[in-house]
Design an enzyme around this catalytic site. Sequence first.
Site, PDB file in Angstrom:
ATOM      1  CE1 TYR A  15       5.601  40.100  57.983  1.00  0.00           C
ATOM      2  CE2 TYR A  15       5.777  38.893  60.048  1.00  0.00           C
ATOM      3  CZ  TYR A  15       6.069  39.014  58.710  1.00  0.00           C
ATOM      4  OH  TYR A  15       6.832  38.052  58.078  1.00  0.00           O
ATOM      5  CE  LYS A  69       7.934  34.851  57.291  1.00  0.00           C
ATOM      6  NZ  LYS A  69       8.617  34.021  56.272  1.00  0.00           N
TER       7      LYS A  69
END
Length: 266
Positions: A167, A174
């Site tokens: 990720y 995020k």
Amino acid sequence: MDASLKPYQLVKTLDLTGKKGLVVGIANDQSIAYGCAKHCRAYGAELAVTYLNEKAEKWVRPLAEGLDASLILPLDVQKDGEMEAVFAEIEKSWGKLDFVIHSIAFASREDLHGRVVDCSRDGFMMAMDVSCHSFVRMARLAEPLMTDGGCMMTVSFYGGRKVVEHYNVMGPVKAALEATTKYMAAELGEKGIRVVALSPGPLKTRAASGIDHFDELMEAAAAKAPTHQLATIDDCGSFAAYLVSDLAQSVTGTTLFVDGGYHIVG
């Protein structure tokens, strides 16, 4: 009975009739944003839908028309003036806004596929601007239109809280988005404006296709989740419709998971 102790008004069914909302982030019929828009519309909301550019319009416009969207507008959050133009059109056409659904994220392929420590300065700033600060800018423009309160919603991912392999730079981005959600909720709460983040587990969307080994991540998530299955865009959509409704009037400042429980075991 004390006049200040008014009986709680029981809402028997979810009803968004009369509510007007902006949905940003539809790319195709597999987008989380589309799932949210579809369910909000099904419960009676009137929608404004944006598309990224001319190339994207041919995919988004038919979906928006299928939702009877009142406004279908271009929006590239990195282009000066486009966001302001969207909100100006909303003010002109509606004079108010009840909810915003922000479901966009971007990182360059090179930075997304590399280590966080190797991420370029420009790449990090772009990922943060598109994926996080654009939500701040939308909130600033939406605030004066939410005269009767409202809901601002964004979309996060578990990788902002725990390290998820591959990720990479989107994890810190995020995490920033979730922190931003909390601070904006604190600032806007006195105006009756709620700010929340929806956090689905891994879903096979166009955006997710850019993440290395994403199919493996999906398989692992389905295997580990208590439900042993992944959420769908319809799961996200039905929850989003609830969150923008009056049924969720005390829900704000938090990240809500729609992932079959994956976040408790992942």
